[in-house]
Design a protein around this motif. Structure first.
Motif, PDB file in Angstrom:
ATOM      1  N   UNK A  30      25.880 -10.640 -57.542  1.00 54.42           N
ATOM      2  CA  UNK A  30      27.058 -11.263 -56.974  1.00 54.42           C
ATOM      3  C   UNK A  30      27.662 -12.323 -57.861  1.00 54.42           C
ATOM      4  N   UNK A  31      26.858 -12.881 -58.768  1.00 58.33           N
ATOM      5  CA  UNK A  31      27.356 -13.858 -59.734  1.00 58.33           C
ATOM      6  C   UNK A  31      27.795 -13.166 -61.017  1.00 58.33           C
ATOM      7  N   UNK A  32      27.019 -12.199 -61.470  1.00 56.07           N
ATOM      8  CA  UNK A  32      27.377 -11.473 -62.700  1.00 56.07           C
ATOM      9  C   UNK A  32      28.685 -10.703 -62.524  1.00 56.07           C
ATOM     10  N   UNK A  33      28.847 -10.063 -61.377  1.00 54.63           N
ATOM     11  CA  UNK A  33      30.093  -9.436 -60.920  1.00 54.63           C
ATOM     12  C   UNK A  33      30.571  -8.256 -61.761  1.00 54.63           C
ATOM     13  N   UNK A  34      30.742  -8.441 -63.069  1.00 51.25           N
ATOM     14  CA  UNK A  34      31.297  -7.393 -63.924  1.00 51.25           C
ATOM     15  C   UNK A  34      30.320  -6.204 -63.996  1.00 51.25           C
ATOM     16  N   UNK A  35      30.762  -4.996 -63.641  1.00 48.20           N
ATOM     17  CA  UNK A  35      29.867  -3.840 -63.660  1.00 48.20           C
ATOM     18  C   UNK A  35      29.195  -3.597 -65.003  1.00 48.20           C
ATOM     19  N   UNK A  36      29.926  -3.814 -66.101  1.00 50.17           N
ATOM     20  CA  UNK A  36      29.332  -3.591 -67.415  1.00 50.17           C
ATOM     21  C   UNK A  36      28.247  -4.610 -67.723  1.00 50.17           C
ATOM     22  N   UNK A  37      28.466  -5.845 -67.293  1.00 51.36           N
ATOM     23  CA  UNK A  37      27.464  -6.893 -67.509  1.00 51.36           C
ATOM     24  C   UNK A  37      26.206  -6.593 -66.688  1.00 51.36           C
ATOM     25  N   UNK A  38      26.403  -6.195 -65.428  1.00 54.35           N
ATOM     26  CA  UNK A  38      25.260  -5.852 -64.569  1.00 54.35           C
ATOM     27  C   UNK A  38      24.498  -4.665 -65.131  1.00 54.35           C
ATOM     28  N   UNK A  39      25.232  -3.663 -65.569  1.00 49.61           N
ATOM     29  CA  UNK A  39      24.601  -2.468 -66.142  1.00 49.61           C
ATOM     30  C   UNK A  39      23.814  -2.826 -67.398  1.00 49.61           C
ATOM     31  N   UNK A  40      24.400  -3.662 -68.239  1.00 57.03           N
ATOM     32  CA  UNK A  40      23.714  -4.064 -69.469  1.00 57.03           C
ATOM     33  C   UNK A  40      22.430  -4.824 -69.188  1.00 57.03           C
ATOM     34  N   UNK A  41      22.492  -5.748 -68.233  1.00 60.78           N
ATOM     35  CA  UNK A  41      21.292  -6.507 -67.869  1.00 60.78           C
ATOM     36  C   UNK A  41      20.240  -5.595 -67.252  1.00 60.78           C
ATOM     37  N   UNK A  42      20.676  -4.623 -66.469  1.00 57.84           N
ATOM     38  CA  UNK A  42      19.747  -3.654 -65.876  1.00 57.84           C
ATOM     39  C   UNK A  42      19.007  -2.882 -66.962  1.00 57.84           C
ATOM     40  N   UNK A  43      19.744  -2.438 -67.957  1.00 58.93           N
ATOM     41  CA  UNK A  43      19.135  -1.680 -69.052  1.00 58.93           C
ATOM     42  C   UNK A  43      18.131  -2.524 -69.827  1.00 58.93           C
ATOM     43  N   UNK A  44      18.468  -3.799 -70.058  1.00 61.78           N
ATOM     44  CA  UNK A  44      17.548  -4.710 -70.748  1.00 61.78           C
ATOM     45  C   UNK A  44      16.266  -4.874 -69.938  1.00 61.78           C
ATOM     46  N   UNK A  45      16.422  -5.109 -68.636  1.00 65.86           N
ATOM     47  CA  UNK A  45      15.255  -5.299 -67.776  1.00 65.86           C
ATOM     48  C   UNK A  45      14.353  -4.070 -67.783  1.00 65.86           C
ATOM     49  N   UNK A  46      14.960  -2.892 -67.721  1.00 64.07           N
ATOM     50  CA  UNK A  46      14.179  -1.648 -67.743  1.00 64.07           C
ATOM     51  C   UNK A  46      13.452  -1.493 -69.073  1.00 64.07           C
ATOM     52  N   UNK A  47      14.158  -1.743 -70.172  1.00 65.29           N
ATOM     53  CA  UNK A  47      13.553  -1.612 -71.502  1.00 65.29           C
ATOM     54  C   UNK A  47      12.357  -2.543 -71.676  1.00 65.29           C
ATOM     55  N   UNK A  48      12.429  -3.715 -71.053  1.00 62.71           N
ATOM     56  CA  UNK A  48      11.369  -4.708 -71.232  1.00 62.71           C
ATOM     57  C   UNK A  48      10.250  -4.593 -70.192  1.00 62.71           C
ATOM     58  N   UNK A  49      10.309  -3.560 -69.355  1.00 63.80           N
ATOM     59  CA  UNK A  49       9.165  -3.269 -68.507  1.00 63.80           C
ATOM     60  C   UNK A  49       9.286  -3.561 -67.026  1.00 63.80           C
ATOM     61  N   UNK A  50      10.506  -3.750 -66.518  1.00 61.99           N
ATOM     62  CA  UNK A  50      10.667  -4.000 -65.089  1.00 61.99           C
ATOM     63  C   UNK A  50      10.168  -2.822 -64.263  1.00 61.99           C
ATOM     64  N   UNK A  51       9.522  -3.126 -63.133  1.00 61.89           N
ATOM     65  CA  UNK A  51       9.087  -2.098 -62.192  1.00 61.89           C
ATOM     66  C   UNK A  51      10.155  -1.853 -61.131  1.00 61.89           C
ATOM     67  N   UNK A  52      10.897  -2.910 -60.797  1.00 58.63           N
ATOM     68  CA  UNK A  52      12.004  -2.833 -59.846  1.00 58.63           C
ATOM     69  C   UNK A  52      13.176  -3.637 -60.380  1.00 58.63           C
TER      70      UNK A  52
END
Length: 258
Positions: free
Chosen positions: A151-173
């Motif tokens: 809700x703070x990041x808002x921009x879909x591309x920014x959210x998507x990018x952060x999601x990809x980083x989290x997944x790459x670094x080992x997020x489970x959820x």
């Protein structure tokens, strides 16, 4: 007669979904004024008359108490999640590491890390990867949720990018929100996180958290998951509903009160 049959059909579907949703729930108490008594009550509430929830989420200092309480209630299967770097998403790697290690040592089964969303909005794309990677290393075999504060990041591309980083670094959820912002879980946010998970091909789940208070609101997110991954994906290892106030509505739907 057809209208009655249709109504009965809808009722049965709602009953099934409500029962399913309880098993996906993550009850949370993440307030500065939390007390041991509040945490014990939260753990007791996790054992509903119609089944146990998936997890309880507490501040790191209460992780040990929550685990002991659930064990005493013979509910070892309910996970204890400790929220670290909460709720501000500090860019301090060392602070997040310390909180994570302390939570694991205290008895947390999982860690919920708030992504440094302010730093990301300020242009620092590396700190998120650094914090997720560092906390993942401290988790050992424990699962790591990364809360993106969509809700703070808002921009879909920014959210998507952060999601990809989290997944790459080992997020489970991937989690939509801390629940402490005006805008929390939205269907759009869920779609973005789901898309990032699908693109990665990794075994990563989604935690829909914040402003999901009714079965009808939960149904929207459950349907999004089923539409992308199929009905088998709607289980607590893949989907969590981090919405404590939702439980009251689900219990009423199942005829057991709040």
């Amino acid at each position: 007669m057809s209208d009655i049959s249709e109504a009965i059909g809808r009722f049965e579907v709602d009953q099934f979904l409500a029962q399913q949703a309880i098993g996906l729930m993550e009850l949370a108490s993440l307030n500065a004024d939390d007390t041991p008594e509040k945490i014990i009550t939260l753990c007791q509430r996790a054992l509903t008359p119609v089944g146990h929830v998936a997890a309880v989420c507490v501040l790191p200092r209460f992780a040990g108490l929550a685990r002991r309480t659930l064990d005493n209630l013979q509910a070892r299967e309910i996970m204890v999640v400790a929220a670290v770097n909460f709720p501000t998403g500090s860019p301090s790697v060392s602070l997040a590491e310390q909180e994570t290690q302390a939570a694991i040592l205290a008895g947390a089964d999982e860690v919920d890390l708030v992504y440094p969303f302010h730093a990301l909005l300020g242009g620092d794309r590396q700190i998120g990867a650094d914090i997720v990677s560092a906390c993942k290393a401290k988790c050992g075999r424990a699962a790591l949720t990364v809360t993106l504060e969509t809700g703070v990041l808002r921009d879909p591309q920014v959210i998507h990018g952060a999601s990809c980083v989290a997944i790459q670094e080992g997020a489970s959820f991937l989690k939509t929100s801390t629940g402490k912002q005006i805008v929390s879980a939205t269907p759009q946010a869920s779609r973005i996180l789901i898309a990032a998970i699908a693109e990665s091909g990794a075994h990563v789940g989604i935690n829909v958290s914040g402003n999901v208070r009714t079965l009808d609101e939960a149904r929207v997110h459950m349907d999004l998951v089923k539409a992308r991954f199929g009905p088998r994906w709607v289980e607590q290892g893949r989907l969590r509903l981090g919405a404590t106030s939702l439980l009251d509505d689900l219990l009423v739907r199942l005829g057991v009160g709040a």
